[in-house]
Design a protein around this motif. Sequence first.
Motif, PDB file in Angstrom:
ATOM      1  N   MET A   1     -11.433  -6.626  -8.672  1.00 33.05           N
ATOM      2  CA  MET A   1     -11.463  -5.166  -8.530  1.00 33.05           C
ATOM      3  C   MET A   1     -12.745  -4.639  -9.181  1.00 33.05           C
ATOM      4  O   MET A   1     -12.955  -4.831 -10.378  1.00 33.05           O
ATOM      5  CB  MET A   1     -10.231  -4.560  -9.203  1.00 33.05           C
ATOM      6  CG  MET A   1      -8.929  -5.094  -8.605  1.00 33.05           C
ATOM      7  SD  MET A   1      -7.450  -4.709  -9.568  1.00 33.05           S
ATOM      8  CE  MET A   1      -7.368  -6.094 -10.697  1.00 33.05           C
TER       9      MET A   1
ATOM     10  N   ILE B   1      -0.157  -7.903  -4.709  1.00 34.99           N
ATOM     11  CA  ILE B   1      -1.164  -6.843  -4.913  1.00 34.99           C
ATOM     12  C   ILE B   1      -0.513  -5.509  -4.561  1.00 34.99           C
ATOM     13  O   ILE B   1       0.300  -5.444  -3.640  1.00 34.99           O
ATOM     14  CB  ILE B   1      -2.378  -7.099  -3.986  1.00 34.99           C
ATOM     15  CG1 ILE B   1      -3.107  -8.390  -4.398  1.00 34.99           C
ATOM     16  CG2 ILE B   1      -3.337  -5.911  -3.952  1.00 34.99           C
ATOM     17  CD1 ILE B   1      -4.186  -8.847  -3.430  1.00 34.99           C
TER      18      ILE B   1
ATOM     19  N   LYS C   1      -8.233  -1.903   4.321  1.00 39.60           N
ATOM     20  CA  LYS C   1      -8.785  -2.849   3.334  1.00 39.60           C
ATOM     21  C   LYS C   1      -7.796  -3.984   3.068  1.00 39.60           C
ATOM     22  O   LYS C   1      -8.189  -5.155   2.935  1.00 39.60           O
ATOM     23  CB  LYS C   1      -9.106  -2.103   2.026  1.00 39.60           C
ATOM     24  CG  LYS C   1      -9.805  -2.944   0.998  1.00 39.60           C
ATOM     25  CD  LYS C   1     -11.184  -3.319   1.459  1.00 39.60           C
ATOM     26  CE  LYS C   1     -11.820  -4.362   0.593  1.00 39.60           C
ATOM     27  NZ  LYS C   1     -13.184  -4.679   1.022  1.00 39.60           N
ATOM     28  N   ALA C   2      -6.519  -3.616   2.990  1.00 45.66           N
ATOM     29  CA  ALA C   2      -5.494  -4.634   2.712  1.00 45.66           C
ATOM     30  C   ALA C   2      -5.489  -5.705   3.806  1.00 45.66           C
ATOM     31  O   ALA C   2      -5.279  -6.882   3.526  1.00 45.66           O
ATOM     32  CB  ALA C   2      -4.121  -3.969   2.591  1.00 45.66           C
TER      33      ALA C   2
ATOM     34  N   LEU D   1      -6.709   2.286   2.807  1.00 46.91           N
ATOM     35  CA  LEU D   1      -6.234   1.155   2.001  1.00 46.91           C
ATOM     36  C   LEU D   1      -5.505   0.122   2.854  1.00 46.91           C
ATOM     37  O   LEU D   1      -5.601  -1.079   2.599  1.00 46.91           O
ATOM     38  CB  LEU D   1      -5.324   1.655   0.877  1.00 46.91           C
ATOM     39  CG  LEU D   1      -6.060   2.416  -0.214  1.00 46.91           C
ATOM     40  CD1 LEU D   1      -5.098   2.855  -1.306  1.00 46.91           C
ATOM     41  CD2 LEU D   1      -7.152   1.557  -0.822  1.00 46.91           C
TER      42      LEU D   1
ATOM     43  N   CYS E   1     -11.346   2.151  -8.214  1.00 48.15           N
ATOM     44  CA  CYS E   1     -12.177   1.046  -7.714  1.00 48.15           C
ATOM     45  C   CYS E   1     -13.051   1.502  -6.546  1.00 48.15           C
ATOM     46  O   CYS E   1     -12.675   2.387  -5.771  1.00 48.15           O
ATOM     47  CB  CYS E   1     -11.290  -0.096  -7.229  1.00 48.15           C
ATOM     48  SG  CYS E   1     -10.369  -0.836  -8.554  1.00 48.15           S
TER      49      CYS E   1
ATOM     50  N   LEU F   1     -13.050  -4.106  -3.519  1.00 47.78           N
ATOM     51  CA  LEU F   1     -11.944  -5.053  -3.724  1.00 47.78           C
ATOM     52  C   LEU F   1     -12.256  -6.317  -2.936  1.00 47.78           C
ATOM     53  O   LEU F   1     -12.759  -6.227  -1.810  1.00 47.78           O
ATOM     54  CB  LEU F   1     -10.620  -4.472  -3.189  1.00 47.78           C
ATOM     55  CG  LEU F   1     -10.075  -3.199  -3.824  1.00 47.78           C
ATOM     56  CD1 LEU F   1      -8.846  -2.715  -3.062  1.00 47.78           C
ATOM     57  CD2 LEU F   1      -9.708  -3.412  -5.287  1.00 47.78           C
TER      58      LEU F   1
ATOM     59  N   VAL G   1       0.872  -1.183   0.000  1.00 46.82           N
ATOM     60  CA  VAL G   1       0.000   0.000   0.000  1.00 46.82           C
ATOM     61  C   VAL G   1       0.905   1.228   0.000  1.00 46.82           C
ATOM     62  O   VAL G   1       1.783   1.358   0.869  1.00 46.82           O
ATOM     63  CB  VAL G   1      -0.917   0.039   1.254  1.00 46.82           C
ATOM     64  CG1 VAL G   1      -1.722   1.327   1.275  1.00 46.82           C
ATOM     65  CG2 VAL G   1      -1.845  -1.178   1.286  1.00 46.82           C
TER      66      VAL G   1
ATOM     67  N   ALA H   1      -4.433  -1.623  -8.221  1.00 49.36           N
ATOM     68  CA  ALA H   1      -5.714  -0.901  -8.208  1.00 49.36           C
ATOM     69  C   ALA H   1      -5.526   0.463  -7.555  1.00 49.36           C
ATOM     70  O   ALA H   1      -4.748   0.597  -6.607  1.00 49.36           O
ATOM     71  CB  ALA H   1      -6.756  -1.703  -7.424  1.00 49.36           C
ATOM     72  N   THR H   2      -6.233   1.455  -8.088  1.00 49.25           N
ATOM     73  CA  THR H   2      -6.361   2.705  -7.330  1.00 49.25           C
ATOM     74  C   THR H   2      -7.783   2.737  -6.777  1.00 49.25           C
ATOM     75  O   THR H   2      -8.721   2.228  -7.402  1.00 49.25           O
ATOM     76  CB  THR H   2      -6.095   3.965  -8.184  1.00 49.25           C
ATOM     77  OG1 THR H   2      -7.040   4.022  -9.254  1.00 49.25           O
ATOM     78  CG2 THR H   2      -4.693   3.994  -8.745  1.00 49.25           C
ATOM     79  N   VAL H   3      -7.918   3.315  -5.596  1.00 39.46           N
ATOM     80  CA  VAL H   3      -9.210   3.325  -4.909  1.00 39.46           C
ATOM     81  C   VAL H   3      -9.523   4.756  -4.490  1.00 39.46           C
ATOM     82  O   VAL H   3      -8.648   5.464  -3.967  1.00 39.46           O
ATOM     83  CB  VAL H   3      -9.170   2.402  -3.666  1.00 39.46           C
ATOM     84  CG1 VAL H   3     -10.485   2.445  -2.918  1.00 39.46           C
ATOM     85  CG2 VAL H   3      -8.840   0.979  -4.071  1.00 39.46           C
TER      86      VAL H   3
ATOM     87  N   LEU I   1      -1.838  -1.477  -3.882  1.00 37.93           N
ATOM     88  CA  LEU I   1      -2.964  -0.532  -3.800  1.00 37.93           C
ATOM     89  C   LEU I   1      -2.458   0.902  -3.628  1.00 37.93           C
ATOM     90  O   LEU I   1      -1.562   1.164  -2.822  1.00 37.93           O
ATOM     91  CB  LEU I   1      -3.862  -0.888  -2.606  1.00 37.93           C
ATOM     92  CG  LEU I   1      -4.352  -2.333  -2.517  1.00 37.93           C
ATOM     93  CD1 LEU I   1      -5.194  -2.534  -1.261  1.00 37.93           C
ATOM     94  CD2 LEU I   1      -5.147  -2.703  -3.770  1.00 37.93           C
TER      95      LEU I   1
END
Length: 335
Positions: free
Chosen positions: A141, A95, A27-28, A24, A123, A126, A8, A164-166, A97
């Motif tokens: 995603m 991954i 989320k991770a 993030l 996104c 996820l 991240v 991914a970008t969030v 992010l």
Amino acid sequence: MEKKIIFVLVEHHDKKVHPVSWELIGKARELAAKLDNSEVWGIVLGDELENICNEAIKRGADKVIYVKNSRFNRYINYEYQTAIVNVVKKYNPEIFLIGATLEGRELAGMVATKLETGLTADCTGLDIVSDNRTGKKILAMTRPTFGGNLMATITCPQHRPQMATVRPGVMKSLPIDPKRKGEIIVENIELKDLKKLIEFLETIPVKTESNLQYAPVIVSGGKGVGGPDGFKKLKELANLLGGEIGASRAAVKAGWISDEYQVGQTGKTVRPILYIACGISGAIQHIVGIKESEIIVAINKDENAPIFDIADIGIVGDLHKVIPALIDKLKQLLA
Ligand code: FAD
């Protein structure tokens, strides 16, 4: 078995971390729980940022890669790209992010191109799923597509890292756990061989009045507000509730309020405790930006307006009567 790593990027400005980075990491952690034998690693670039590295651990990172060089205290895209690509090649994360901020969007594209991997931008969801063909666990995603009418779930089964970008405000950060322990790995990346492409002159901060994404209460106005003056009453209500005002795209397009207040697919994603939608019909492009709000109150004179389908509390009525009545009542209560 080798550990799978979820990277991240911890974005910071003037030693302050952008909240999306903590969201993030939160989320991770969730993804890591579904991905066997995996760890969450933050990446921090810059100097004198030990506090940020420690906070990343207390917010859920197992390790932090600290690319220590004062040149990274200021974001220059190709310098960041060089450093991050180096770190990714060294540690091979599964991954990666990055926040869908102004910088994050640019950087993610530059890094993914260099690494020849896939990137899903912007996104809103996820998850870890099983790949139909290989049975391996991969990142799913999800992002809005076709003008927000459909949600697309995209995977990147063959290339690594899955990137991914969030959007800020979509995921939830974890509270600080002062007892959490982790490791900080200092990396030195030399930039002296890098050809200078950008001459940095000065930073001019963007003047912004709204703090929508992190406001606990949002009073939002749409076409039904009737004009710029209508937003004055909304502002009065928002102030009484300790919140901010927001707007639909129709109100922004009408020129009644600036676009920094726009909520929705092409505006900001918000998750306040209380979202009051005034004179907003409830188009899907607006809903995607507000659906994570804890309580949605809708005020609309049309009892069939779609906004009532997702509202927790619906008030059918003329907002020009309902809002002044709410303001009077609140003033009485607060007096
Ligand atoms: P309207 O749909 O015109 O609704 C006005 C509502 O006000 C009506 O329901 C009416 O009953 C009510 N009303 C009128 N007078 C009163 C009154 N006196 N009292 C109470 N109620 C009253 N929209 C967004 O908001 N955000 C986005 O990010 C966004 N992105 C988009 C991206 C794309 C690609 C596209 C195609 C569209 C996007 N839109 C977005 C536009 C979206 O589709 C709608 O057009 C928009 O949300 C409508 O705004 P509104 O609800 O304010 O207006």
